[in-house]
Write a protein that holds these residues in place. Structure first.
Motif, mmCIF file in Angstrom:
data_model
loop_
_atom_site.group_PDB
_atom_site.id
_atom_site.type_symbol
_atom_site.label_atom_id
_atom_site.label_comp_id
_atom_site.label_asym_id
_atom_site.label_seq_id
_atom_site.Cartn_x
_atom_site.Cartn_y
_atom_site.Cartn_z
ATOM 1 N N LYS A 3 5.338 -7.499 -13.207
ATOM 2 C CA LYS A 3 5.718 -6.354 -12.378
ATOM 3 C C LYS A 3 5.034 -5.110 -12.900
ATOM 4 C CE LYS A 3 10.062 -6.235 -14.849
ATOM 5 N NZ LYS A 3 11.217 -7.045 -14.859
ATOM 6 N N ARG A 4 4.763 -4.206 -11.961
ATOM 7 C CA ARG A 4 4.161 -2.935 -12.342
ATOM 8 C C ARG A 4 4.575 -1.876 -11.330
ATOM 9 N NH1 ARG A 4 0.186 -5.230 -9.299
ATOM 10 N NH2 ARG A 4 -1.119 -3.834 -8.076
ATOM 11 N N VAL A 5 4.521 -0.621 -11.770
ATOM 12 C CA VAL A 5 4.861 0.508 -10.916
ATOM 13 C C VAL A 5 3.615 1.378 -10.789
ATOM 14 C CG1 VAL A 5 6.285 2.578 -10.734
ATOM 15 C CG2 VAL A 5 7.284 0.467 -11.595
ATOM 16 N N GLU A 6 3.314 1.778 -9.555
ATOM 17 C CA GLU A 6 2.173 2.665 -9.312
ATOM 18 C C GLU A 6 2.605 3.799 -8.407
ATOM 19 O OE1 GLU A 6 -1.298 0.674 -7.828
ATOM 20 O OE2 GLU A 6 -1.328 -0.748 -9.504
ATOM 21 N N GLU A 7 2.132 4.996 -8.704
ATOM 22 C CA GLU A 7 2.455 6.152 -7.875
ATOM 23 C C GLU A 7 1.785 6.013 -6.506
ATOM 24 O OE1 GLU A 7 3.020 10.952 -8.207
ATOM 25 O OE2 GLU A 7 1.953 9.906 -9.811
ATOM 26 N N CYS A 8 2.524 6.333 -5.456
ATOM 27 C CA CYS A 8 1.983 6.302 -4.089
ATOM 28 C C CYS A 8 1.047 7.481 -3.893
ATOM 29 C CB CYS A 8 3.105 6.412 -3.055
ATOM 30 S SG CYS A 8 4.261 5.056 -3.082
ATOM 31 N N GLN A 9 -0.016 7.241 -3.176
ATOM 32 C CA GLN A 9 -0.993 8.262 -2.839
ATOM 33 C C GLN A 9 -0.985 8.478 -1.331
ATOM 34 O OE1 GLN A 9 -2.552 9.712 -5.462
ATOM 35 N NE2 GLN A 9 -1.483 8.266 -6.794
ATOM 36 N N LEU A 10 -1.601 9.551 -0.890
ATOM 37 C CA LEU A 10 -1.679 9.838 0.542
ATOM 38 C C LEU A 10 -2.322 8.684 1.321
ATOM 39 C CD1 LEU A 10 -0.452 12.202 1.895
ATOM 40 C CD2 LEU A 10 -2.617 13.423 1.736
ATOM 41 N N LYS A 11 -3.282 8.015 0.716
ATOM 42 C CA LYS A 11 -3.932 6.883 1.381
ATOM 43 C C LYS A 11 -2.956 5.724 1.634
ATOM 44 C CE LYS A 11 -5.703 4.792 -2.900
ATOM 45 N NZ LYS A 11 -4.675 3.793 -3.032
ATOM 46 N N ILE A 13 0.098 6.066 2.862
ATOM 47 C CA ILE A 13 1.180 6.595 3.699
ATOM 48 C C ILE A 13 1.686 5.584 4.733
ATOM 49 C CG2 ILE A 13 -0.245 7.773 5.433
ATOM 50 C CD1 ILE A 13 2.850 9.290 3.780
ATOM 51 N N GLU A 14 0.793 4.852 5.377
ATOM 52 C CA GLU A 14 1.241 3.893 6.391
ATOM 53 C C GLU A 14 1.979 2.724 5.759
ATOM 54 O OE1 GLU A 14 -2.127 3.071 8.906
ATOM 55 O OE2 GLU A 14 -1.983 5.043 9.863
ATOM 56 N N LEU A 15 1.548 2.311 4.589
ATOM 57 C CA LEU A 15 2.243 1.250 3.862
ATOM 58 C C LEU A 15 3.615 1.744 3.396
ATOM 59 C CD1 LEU A 15 2.065 -1.615 2.842
ATOM 60 C CD2 LEU A 15 0.850 -0.755 0.830
ATOM 61 N N LEU A 16 3.670 2.975 2.921
ATOM 62 C CA LEU A 16 4.953 3.566 2.520
ATOM 63 C C LEU A 16 5.899 3.616 3.716
ATOM 64 C CD1 LEU A 16 6.794 5.015 0.469
ATOM 65 C CD2 LEU A 16 5.658 7.152 1.131
ATOM 66 N N GLN A 17 5.399 4.025 4.861
ATOM 67 C CA GLN A 17 6.225 4.069 6.068
ATOM 68 C C GLN A 17 6.751 2.680 6.417
ATOM 69 O OE1 GLN A 17 4.322 4.620 9.925
ATOM 70 N NE2 GLN A 17 5.942 6.068 10.506
ATOM 71 N N LYS A 18 5.884 1.688 6.390
ATOM 72 C CA LYS A 18 6.267 0.314 6.736
ATOM 73 C C LYS A 18 7.376 -0.202 5.803
ATOM 74 C CE LYS A 18 4.209 -4.334 7.081
ATOM 75 N NZ LYS A 18 5.035 -5.058 6.149
ATOM 76 N N VAL A 19 7.172 -0.041 4.503
ATOM 77 C CA VAL A 19 8.144 -0.528 3.519
ATOM 78 C C VAL A 19 9.446 0.271 3.613
ATOM 79 C CG1 VAL A 19 8.612 -0.833 1.048
ATOM 80 C CG2 VAL A 19 6.367 -1.435 1.981
#
Length: 172
Positions: A3-11, A13-19
């Motif tokens: 497992k790993r954690v990565e900061e979300c970037q503007l690129k 955004i659509e994946l963040l919206q989906k999840v």
């Protein structure tokens, strides 16, 4: 499991919206009307709103991965980005969601640990969150890891006023 954690970037955004939509819907659709769910999802997770939140320097979004798969995400806030007026020595966990197929693997605890590490790095004394009073599973989880209820606030799901428990953990 890797497992790993990565900061979300503007690129992202659509994946963040989906999840975001998927996990919120999976968590709350059975306890809320379709109309209230749709109203909330449109308001909270439209692309413009997410871009605004992602660009706010006092908010941070992180994806958690299980192997190569995005398993969920975390949103934390400090300073004026907190959803309740709190002192500057606090960090808010505003959103913490794990996708259904990845639940029960300790990923939620891993994200809370990330939030605590961030709070410590930012010299915050307390970490807090709001959790729906009907979400008994989450409330048990937060109690188990040292959060105590310190109050309540209203949360609007569409036109339905719901009560969130404010839970806080004092950091060492």
């Amino acid at each position: 499991m890797k497992k790993r954690v990565e900061e979300c970037q503007l690129k992202d955004i659509e994946l963040l919206q989906k999840v975001s939509i998927e996990t919120f819907n999976d968590t709350f659709k059975d306890q809320n009307s379709p109309e209230n769910m749709e109203a909330y999802l449109l308001k909270a997770y439209n692309l413009n709103q997410l871009v605004k939140e992602l660009k706010n320097e006092s908010s941070m979004f992180y994806f958690i991965y299980d192997e190569a798969n995005i398993a969920g995400y975390l949103k934390i806030n400090v300073n004026e980005a907190q959803s309740e007026q709190m002192s500057h020595d606090r960090l808010e966990v505003e959103r913490i969601y794990i996708r259904k197929e990845f639940q029960g693997k300790g990923l939620g605890k891993y994200l809370i640990e990330k939030a605590i590490m961030t709070a410590t790095d930012l010299n915050k004394k307390k970490i807090w969150l709001g959790v729906w009073e009907e979400n008994k599973k989450a409330i048990r989880f937060y109690h188990k890891i040292g959060f105590l209820q310190t109050g309540t606030h209203s949360f609007y799901m569409g036109d339905d006023e719901q009560i969130d428990l404010i839970m806080m953990k004092v950091l060492n």
